[in-house]
Design a protein around this motif. Structure first.
Motif, PDB file in Angstrom:
ATOM      1  N   LEU A  61       0.829  -1.209   0.000  1.00 23.55           N
ATOM      2  CA  LEU A  61       0.000   0.000   0.000  1.00 23.55           C
ATOM      3  C   LEU A  61       0.863   1.259   0.000  1.00 23.55           C
ATOM      4  CD1 LEU A  61      -2.753  -1.035   2.597  1.00 23.55           C
ATOM      5  CD2 LEU A  61      -2.820  -1.208   0.105  1.00 23.55           C
ATOM      6  N   LEU A  62       2.042   1.164   0.578  1.00 24.05           N
ATOM      7  CA  LEU A  62       2.977   2.287   0.545  1.00 24.05           C
ATOM      8  C   LEU A  62       3.661   2.385  -0.812  1.00 24.05           C
ATOM      9  CD1 LEU A  62       4.734   1.874   4.037  1.00 24.05           C
ATOM     10  CD2 LEU A  62       2.770   3.310   3.469  1.00 24.05           C
ATOM     11  N   ALA A  63       4.048   1.238  -1.335  1.00 20.89           N
ATOM     12  CA  ALA A  63       4.774   1.214  -2.611  1.00 20.89           C
ATOM     13  C   ALA A  63       3.920   1.718  -3.768  1.00 20.89           C
ATOM     14  CB  ALA A  63       5.270  -0.201  -2.900  1.00 20.89           C
ATOM     15  N   GLU A  64       2.607   1.589  -3.637  1.00 21.68           N
ATOM     16  CA  GLU A  64       1.698   1.969  -4.722  1.00 21.68           C
ATOM     17  C   GLU A  64       1.112   3.361  -4.549  1.00 21.68           C
ATOM     18  OE1 GLU A  64      -1.029  -1.270  -4.625  1.00 21.68           O
ATOM     19  OE2 GLU A  64       0.507  -2.753  -5.156  1.00 21.68           O
ATOM     20  N   GLN A  65       1.756   4.190  -3.741  1.00 19.46           N
ATOM     21  CA  GLN A  65       1.291   5.560  -3.558  1.00 19.46           C
ATOM     22  C   GLN A  65       1.392   6.352  -4.863  1.00 19.46           C
ATOM     23  OE1 GLN A  65       0.286   7.658  -0.534  1.00 19.46           O
ATOM     24  NE2 GLN A  65      -0.511   5.585  -0.298  1.00 19.46           N
ATOM     25  N   ASN A  66       0.429   7.237  -5.058  1.00 20.91           N
ATOM     26  CA  ASN A  66       0.398   8.071  -6.250  1.00 20.91           C
ATOM     27  C   ASN A  66       1.213   9.340  -5.988  1.00 20.91           C
ATOM     28  OD1 ASN A  66      -0.282   9.236  -8.717  1.00 20.91           O
ATOM     29  ND2 ASN A  66      -2.230  10.037  -7.965  1.00 20.91           N
ATOM     30  N   TYR A  67       2.525   9.199  -6.128  1.00 19.90           N
ATOM     31  CA  TYR A  67       3.431  10.318  -5.880  1.00 19.90           C
ATOM     32  C   TYR A  67       4.640  10.153  -6.788  1.00 19.90           C
ATOM     33  CZ  TYR A  67       5.620  14.105  -3.264  1.00 19.90           C
ATOM     34  OH  TYR A  67       6.186  15.314  -2.914  1.00 19.90           O
ATOM     35  N   PRO A  68       5.092  11.255  -7.407  1.00 16.62           N
ATOM     36  CA  PRO A  68       6.123  11.126  -8.457  1.00 16.62           C
ATOM     37  C   PRO A  68       7.540  10.834  -7.985  1.00 16.62           C
ATOM     38  CG  PRO A  68       5.553  13.434  -8.121  1.00 16.62           C
ATOM     39  CD  PRO A  68       4.581  12.639  -7.304  1.00 16.62           C
ATOM     40  N   ASP A  69       7.894  11.263  -6.764  1.00 13.20           N
ATOM     41  CA  ASP A  69       9.300  11.159  -6.356  1.00 13.20           C
ATOM     42  C   ASP A  69       9.391  10.726  -4.892  1.00 13.20           C
ATOM     43  OD1 ASP A  69      12.010  11.326  -6.033  1.00 13.20           O
ATOM     44  OD2 ASP A  69      12.124  13.515  -6.180  1.00 13.20           O
ATOM     45  N   PHE A  70       9.429   9.427  -4.669  1.00 13.61           N
ATOM     46  CA  PHE A  70       9.581   8.943  -3.297  1.00 13.61           C
ATOM     47  C   PHE A  70      10.284   7.594  -3.279  1.00 13.61           C
ATOM     48  CE2 PHE A  70       5.873   6.567  -4.522  1.00 13.61           C
ATOM     49  CZ  PHE A  70       5.787   5.463  -3.672  1.00 13.61           C
ATOM     50  N   GLU A  71      10.942   7.346  -2.185  1.00 15.90           N
ATOM     51  CA  GLU A  71      11.557   6.052  -1.915  1.00 15.90           C
ATOM     52  C   GLU A  71      11.001   5.533  -0.595  1.00 15.90           C
ATOM     53  OE1 GLU A  71      15.753   6.327  -1.251  1.00 15.90           O
ATOM     54  OE2 GLU A  71      15.560   7.697   0.453  1.00 15.90           O
ATOM     55  N   ILE A  72      11.136   4.232  -0.379  1.00 20.62           N
ATOM     56  CA  ILE A  72      10.711   3.629   0.887  1.00 20.62           C
ATOM     57  C   ILE A  72      11.922   2.989   1.540  1.00 20.62           C
ATOM     58  CG2 ILE A  72       9.226   1.919   2.002  1.00 20.62           C
ATOM     59  CD1 ILE A  72       7.270   2.223  -0.293  1.00 20.62           C
ATOM     60  N   ILE A  73      12.217   3.419   2.740  1.00 26.15           N
ATOM     61  CA  ILE A  73      13.305   2.839   3.524  1.00 26.15           C
ATOM     62  C   ILE A  73      12.696   1.849   4.510  1.00 26.15           C
ATOM     63  CG2 ILE A  73      15.251   3.284   5.058  1.00 26.15           C
ATOM     64  CD1 ILE A  73      15.559   4.525   2.290  1.00 26.15           C
ATOM     65  N   LEU A  74      12.948   0.576   4.291  1.00 25.48           N
ATOM     66  CA  LEU A  74      12.463  -0.469   5.190  1.00 25.48           C
ATOM     67  C   LEU A  74      13.589  -0.851   6.140  1.00 25.48           C
ATOM     68  CD1 LEU A  74      10.517  -2.775   2.688  1.00 25.48           C
ATOM     69  CD2 LEU A  74       9.628  -0.902   4.104  1.00 25.48           C
ATOM     70  N   ILE A  75      13.336  -0.709   7.435  1.00 22.43           N
ATOM     71  CA  ILE A  75      14.347  -0.999   8.448  1.00 22.43           C
ATOM     72  C   ILE A  75      13.948  -2.269   9.188  1.00 22.43           C
ATOM     73  CG2 ILE A  75      15.614  -0.105  10.431  1.00 22.43           C
ATOM     74  CD1 ILE A  75      14.477   2.699   9.646  1.00 22.43           C
ATOM     75  N   ASP A  76      14.763  -3.288   9.076  1.00 19.10           N
ATOM     76  CA  ASP A  76      14.529  -4.493   9.852  1.00 19.10           C
ATOM     77  C   ASP A  76      15.403  -4.436  11.107  1.00 19.10           C
ATOM     78  OD1 ASP A  76      13.621  -7.277  10.389  1.00 19.10           O
ATOM     79  OD2 ASP A  76      15.771  -7.645  10.185  1.00 19.10           O
ATOM     80  N   SER A 139      -5.437   6.198   1.703  1.00 19.73           N
ATOM     81  CA  SER A 139      -5.571   6.430   0.265  1.00 19.73           C
ATOM     82  C   SER A 139      -4.208   6.412  -0.402  1.00 19.73           C
ATOM     83  CB  SER A 139      -6.246   7.784   0.001  1.00 19.73           C
ATOM     84  OG  SER A 139      -5.331   8.846   0.229  1.00 19.73           O
ATOM     85  N   LYS A 140      -4.208   6.417  -1.721  1.00 15.30           N
ATOM     86  CA  LYS A 140      -2.968   6.492  -2.480  1.00 15.30           C
ATOM     87  C   LYS A 140      -2.418   7.917  -2.530  1.00 15.30           C
ATOM     88  CE  LYS A 140      -3.660   2.458  -5.454  1.00 15.30           C
ATOM     89  NZ  LYS A 140      -3.664   1.935  -6.844  1.00 15.30           N
ATOM     90  N   GLU A 141      -3.157   8.843  -1.913  1.00 15.59           N
ATOM     91  CA  GLU A 141      -2.726  10.245  -1.896  1.00 15.59           C
ATOM     92  C   GLU A 141      -2.112  10.631  -0.557  1.00 15.59           C
ATOM     93  OE1 GLU A 141      -2.954  11.789  -4.786  1.00 15.59           O
ATOM     94  OE2 GLU A 141      -3.943   9.983  -5.559  1.00 15.59           O
ATOM     95  N   TRP A 142      -1.783   9.642   0.258  1.00 11.78           N
ATOM     96  CA  TRP A 142      -1.245   9.919   1.594  1.00 11.78           C
ATOM     97  C   TRP A 142       0.020  10.768   1.542  1.00 11.78           C
ATOM     98  CZ3 TRP A 142       3.081   6.878   3.928  1.00 11.78           C
ATOM     99  CH2 TRP A 142       3.357   7.275   5.236  1.00 11.78           C
ATOM    100  N   ILE A 143       0.984  10.384   0.730  1.00 13.77           N
ATOM    101  CA  ILE A 143       2.232  11.152   0.643  1.00 13.77           C
ATOM    102  C   ILE A 143       1.945  12.558   0.135  1.00 13.77           C
ATOM    103  CG2 ILE A 143       4.512  11.304  -0.418  1.00 13.77           C
ATOM    104  CD1 ILE A 143       4.589   8.293  -0.601  1.00 13.77           C
TER     105      ILE A 143
END
Length: 368
Positions: A61-76, A139-143
């Motif tokens: 759900l985060l990866a499919e956000q409708n935003y042009p320029d973002f990365e996701i940092i996953l911390i384990d 929503s996909k507009e969260w970011i």
């Protein structure tokens, strides 16, 4: 003695009205926000420890956000379940996902702040947006919605992190109402120019704000507080904005048992003891006035002393509080909770007293 109690009760009602009308009304009666997209580079940061089921469901759900320029940092954070393996699969699947693997460090054993610090340093974008591993955006507009509140001056954005509804569950109503009241408070004080906390379920700030206060160093010895203690230190009236459009909300799965919820709240209360003195004073004053508003009328009415005046003051306070809570609940899409206000408020007041006393004699358990 009764006349002194009556005067004291009048003061308590005045304090309650000043909070609800003078402070909380700033959020309750605020104009609806508009989303004006900003062309900002965003790093979404998620720290997880033994969250295999949640991350499997929510990271897409985060990866499919409708935003042009973002990365996701996953911390384990040194998970002992399959969280790391799931993160590695997502890293292969999505080009904008990057993984930070945290090994247990003897100096910072089990400290989420250490893991978050590594993730923040690994982030390549200028603006950071945080949520928890058990949260998901509405929503996909969260970011877009959260980042729209950034300006040249506003470099910290406080968002709303609610909890899912569970039908026919009184505990769920208590949890959600407590979350609603907390949000009313931190949103209102932020609008008043005195921000004091935020929630890690939905929080954003410019990376420079993290380094301006040397990260979590001032409270690194405390295992909790990566969100509220950081905001308590870094946020000011000039650099803090709030986001309360429905598109900006996140939701989490609530606790299912009273014991689990109490354990969670004990951590939050213990952390609040490390707020700035002024913030502790305003929080303490509000909660004490809530308790006294319940106890003092019992004494007065038991002797039928000035009972018409006492009942009038009770009705006035409840009417004003109900209006403020009702308008705020509407903004945060928690409309059903306003009908439970008097009952749930009583439960929360005495629960908070129990938590405060319990924390005096034993320390709460923190990060997993």
């Amino acid at each position: 003695m009764l006349i002194l109690i009556l005067y004291f009760f009048i003061v308590v009602v005045a304090i309650q009205l000043s909070f609800y009308l003078g402070v909380f009304g700033k959020f309750a009666f605020a104009k609806a926000q508009k989303i004006t997209p900003k062309k900002l580079s965003i790093s979404v940061i998620v720290c997880a420890k033994n969250e295999e089921e949640n991350v499997a469901n929510f990271i897409p759900l985060l990866a499919e956000q409708n935003y042009p320029d973002f990365e996701i940092i996953l911390i384990d954070d040194a998970s002992s379940d399959n969280t790391l393996e799931i993160f590695e699969d997502f890293e292969k699947q999505y080009s904008n996902i990057r993984l930070v693997k945290v090994q247990n460090n003897e100096a910072f054993w089990g400290n989420k702040k250490y893991a978050l610090t590594l993730g923040i340093k690994a982030a390549k974008k200028e603006y950071l947006l945080f949520t928890d591993a058990d949260c998901y955006p509405t929503s996909k507009e969260w970011i877009t919605a959260m980042s729209s509140q950034f300006t040249m001056q506003k470099t910290i954005v406080l968002g709303y992190g609610g909890y899912e509804k569970i039908a026919n569950s009184f505990l769920n109503k208590v949890i959600r109402f407590e979350t609603l009241v907390t949000a009313i408070q931190y949103f209102s004080w932020a609008k008043a120019g005195l921000p004091y906390m935020g929630v890690g379920r939905n929080l954003a700030y410019k990376k420079e704000e993290f380094f301006n206060v040397n990260g979590f160093i001032s409270h690194i010895q405390l295992r909790s507080g990566d969100d509220d203690l950081f905001i308590n230190e870094a946020a000011t009236g000039k650099n803090t904005a709030i986001s309360y459009t429905p598109e900006s909300f996140t939701y989490s799965k609530p606790k299912r048992t009273f014991k689990e919820w109490i354990t969670q709240k004990r951590r939050h209360v213990a952390t609040a003891n490390h707020y700035k003195k002024l913030d502790k004073l305003q929080l303490g004053t509000f909660y004490c006035s809530q308790l006294l508003f319940i106890l003092l009328p019992i004494v007065l009415l038991s002797f039928q002393f000035q009972w018409i005046l006492v009942l009038t003051l009770i009705a006035l306070r409840y009417l004003c509080a109900w209006i403020i809570v009702g308008f705020s609940a509407g903004k945060l899409k928690e409309n059903d909770l306003k009908y439970w206000f008097p009952v749930v408020e009583l439960v929360l007041i005495f629960t908070q007293i129990n938590i405060f006393i319990t924390n005096i004699f034993s320390k709460p358990v923190h990060w997993k």
